[in-house]
Design an enzyme around this catalytic site. Structure first.
Site, mmCIF file in Angstrom:
data_model
loop_
_atom_site.group_PDB
_atom_site.id
_atom_site.type_symbol
_atom_site.label_atom_id
_atom_site.label_comp_id
_atom_site.label_asym_id
_atom_site.label_seq_id
_atom_site.Cartn_x
_atom_site.Cartn_y
_atom_site.Cartn_z
ATOM 1 N N CYS A 162 10.344 0.233 12.966
ATOM 2 C CA CYS A 162 10.716 0.014 14.371
ATOM 3 C C CYS A 162 9.616 -0.642 15.184
ATOM 4 C CB CYS A 162 11.077 1.345 15.019
ATOM 5 S SG CYS A 162 12.541 2.070 14.306
HETATM 6 N N1 COA Z 1 31.565 10.836 15.894
HETATM 7 C C1 COA Z 1 31.891 12.046 16.414
HETATM 8 N N2 COA Z 1 31.091 13.125 16.312
HETATM 9 C C2 COA Z 1 29.930 12.969 15.654
HETATM 10 C C3 COA Z 1 29.536 11.752 15.081
HETATM 11 C C4 COA Z 1 30.397 10.659 15.228
HETATM 12 N N3 COA Z 1 30.084 9.458 14.732
HETATM 13 N N4 COA Z 1 28.322 11.916 14.497
HETATM 14 C C5 COA Z 1 27.969 13.204 14.692
HETATM 15 N N5 COA Z 1 28.943 13.841 15.386
HETATM 16 C C6 COA Z 1 28.977 15.254 15.786
HETATM 17 C C7 COA Z 1 28.288 16.124 14.795
HETATM 18 O O1 COA Z 1 29.167 16.505 13.754
HETATM 19 C C8 COA Z 1 27.865 17.284 15.649
HETATM 20 O O2 COA Z 1 28.961 18.141 15.876
HETATM 21 P P1 COA Z 1 29.020 19.590 15.177
HETATM 22 O O3 COA Z 1 27.837 20.330 15.717
HETATM 23 O O4 COA Z 1 30.343 20.104 15.639
HETATM 24 O O5 COA Z 1 28.955 19.341 13.722
HETATM 25 C C9 COA Z 1 27.550 16.660 16.990
HETATM 26 O O6 COA Z 1 28.268 15.432 17.006
HETATM 27 C C10 COA Z 1 26.079 16.394 17.199
HETATM 28 O O7 COA Z 1 25.569 15.698 16.065
HETATM 29 P P2 COA Z 1 24.063 15.231 15.989
HETATM 30 O O8 COA Z 1 23.848 14.510 14.699
HETATM 31 O O9 COA Z 1 23.187 16.401 16.299
HETATM 32 O O10 COA Z 1 24.043 14.157 17.171
HETATM 33 P P3 COA Z 1 22.893 13.796 18.170
HETATM 34 O O11 COA Z 1 23.252 14.254 19.515
HETATM 35 O O12 COA Z 1 21.537 14.129 17.646
HETATM 36 O O13 COA Z 1 22.999 12.189 18.190
HETATM 37 C C11 COA Z 1 21.812 10.304 17.300
HETATM 38 C C12 COA Z 1 22.774 11.466 17.009
HETATM 39 C C13 COA Z 1 21.539 9.572 16.013
HETATM 40 C C14 COA Z 1 22.487 9.372 18.303
HETATM 41 C C15 COA Z 1 20.506 10.871 17.933
HETATM 42 O O14 COA Z 1 20.048 11.976 17.194
HETATM 43 C C16 COA Z 1 19.401 9.849 18.006
HETATM 44 O O15 COA Z 1 19.538 8.784 18.590
HETATM 45 N N6 COA Z 1 18.233 10.207 17.457
HETATM 46 C C17 COA Z 1 17.061 9.340 17.497
HETATM 47 C C18 COA Z 1 17.177 8.355 16.405
HETATM 48 C C19 COA Z 1 16.147 7.278 16.463
HETATM 49 O O16 COA Z 1 15.458 7.066 17.432
HETATM 50 N N7 COA Z 1 16.057 6.570 15.382
HETATM 51 C C20 COA Z 1 15.218 5.448 15.319
HETATM 52 C C21 COA Z 1 15.984 4.421 14.608
HETATM 53 S S1 COA Z 1 15.294 2.854 14.926
#
Ligand code: COA
Length: 378
Positions: A162
């Site tokens: 990144c």
């Molecule tokens: N559609 C619907 N629901 C979804 C889903 C999707 N595509 N993906 C996950 N969920 C659900 C999960 O199942 C979970 O529900 P549950 O508790 O009932 O199982 C809930 O949403 C939360 O999931 P989670 O994975 O904890 O989501 P989050 O709020 O952490 O968001 C990201 C996910 C990836 C958007 C977030 O964690 C993020 O941006 N993290 C930083 C990543 C980053 O900076 N990466 C660098 C890459 S360059």
């Protein structure tokens, strides 16, 4: 931290963003994903009923927007991505005598940056191509870009997850500071849809394609409105929480060559928790070492992975949420463009600041790798 002293002071004199025209909305992405999920669940209905297999869950546009701030992304191709039988972009191979796709995207952005700086391709004497995923190992894409622009001098590729773009700009800056280059192009073509696993509910929505270029030249002679590079900072702490095991040794183990770890995967929640305090501290330390208070920063061009993350980082730095203009987001339109995000935010939101205003460009993510450039408008 490196600081311009007896070396040549430098400035960003031009920038440019290019992206493919094709748009994929969250709804389109989820529709295709959910067709595939239903098919998979139908195909394994007996195992799911017997409790030996977990049913896959559908993806929703509402979740994507709320969790990340993303509404759509640009893509090299949507036909292949949205075909439930394929879910991979169609990107045909090119013969060796044609410009490689990633070099083409780099040239597209480079031309915009050069035009803004009032320079031509022949003026370029260094290309640093930094991207999270390189199309090939060699010849270096940067050399192909230098050749396509008609420049002279040298070029090299760097990969730092990144922070590939901020490090490419830092290396271009240092080359000009040291007198090794006078017109250094840092360019970041991110063809993210090529490494994204469109069958992974946790990450299929994250990335979008775009290319950004930044031109660095000596401050003396820089066009008015350029951004002086005051100082740069980089930091790394190893983590496998964001990873992609694609590489040249994959073919040596055919049984695992196409496993899902040969695409982007992450522990998103852990990344969120680790990176927010780390990035806030890192940016704070950079500013402190330069004697600039966070509240003196007119613009935070932050890494574009998640709008909630950026809000928390800004809050830790300035004690309140940043306004949309103080910490602009490009996520809604572009999604996460891997390392290109902070440079794209800079390019799109840097015309309006007054002379003397400070801004900081900062990236954080895979590695973990962090990078920042403290800038002041001339
Ligand atoms: N559609 C619907 N629901 C979804 C889903 C999707 N595509 N993906 C996950 N969920 C659900 C999960 O199942 C979970 O529900 P549950 O508790 O009932 O199982 C809930 O949403 C939360 O999931 P989670 O994975 O904890 O989501 P989050 O709020 O952490 O968001 C990201 C996910 C990836 C958007 C977030 O964690 C993020 O941006 N993290 C930083 C990543 C980053 O900076 N990466 C660098 C890459 S360059």
């Amino acid at each position: 931290m490196s600081k311009a002293g007896s070396t040549t002071s430098t400035a960003i004199t031009g920038s440019g963003v290019w992206h493919p025209e094709t748009v994929i909305t969250n709804a389109e992405l989820c529709d295709a994903f959910n067709v595939w999920v239903r098919r998979e669940n139908d195909a394994h209905a007996a195992e799911i009923a017997a409790g030996t297999r977990t049913a896959m869950r559908e993806s929703t546009p509402e979740f994507i927007e709320k969790a990340s701030g993303i509404k759509q992304r640009y893509a090299a191709d949507k036909v292949g991505v949205l075909d439930p039988d394929r879910m991979v972009p169609n990107i045909p191979d090119r013969p060796d005598d044609q410009l490689a796709l990633q070099a083409e995207w780099a040239v597209n952005a480079a031309k915009l940056a050069l035009a803004q700086a009032g320079r031509e391709g022949k003026d370029v004497d260094l290309v640093v191509l930094g991207t999270s995923n390189m199309q090939r190992l060699y010849p270096a894409l940067a050399i192909e870009v230098l050749d396509a622009l008609g420049g002279t001098g040298s070029g090299f590729d760097i990969a730092l997850g990144c922070s590939s773009a901020t490090m490419a700009i830092t290396l271009a800056t240092e080359s000009v500071q040291l007198g090794k280059a006078r017109c250094a192009l840092a360019v970041t073509p991110e063809i993210t849809t090529g490494f994204l696993n469109f069958r992974d509910r946790d990450s299929h929505f994250i990335f979008g394609d775009a290319s950004v270029a930044i031109l660095v030249e000596p401050l003396a002679g820089a066009r008015p409105g350029s951004y002086e590079v005051i100082s740069t900072k980089a930091m790394a702490r190893f983590s496998s929480n964001i990873r992609n095991n694609q590489g040249y040794l994959n073919r040596c183990d055919p049984a695992h060559r196409d496993d899902s770890d040969k695409l982007f995967y992450q522990q998103g929640r852990r990344v969120f928790k680790d990176v927010v305090p780390m990035a806030a501290r890192f940016i704070g330390e950079h500013l402190a070492s330069a004697g600039v208070a966070p509240t003196e920063i007119a613009r935070f061009w932050l890494h574009q992975a998640n709008s909630n993350m950026n809000d928390l980082i800004a809050q830790r730095l300035i004690g309140r949420s940043a306004t949309a203009l103080e910490a602009p987001l490009i996520l809604e339109e572009y999604a996460n463009t891997a390392s290109a995000g902070s440079a794209i935010a800079f390019s799109k939101y840097s015309d309006d600041l007054p002379s003397g205003a400070y801004g900081i460009m900062a990236s954080f993510g895979a590695g973990y790798s962090l990078g920042s450039l403290l800038l002041r408008r001339t």
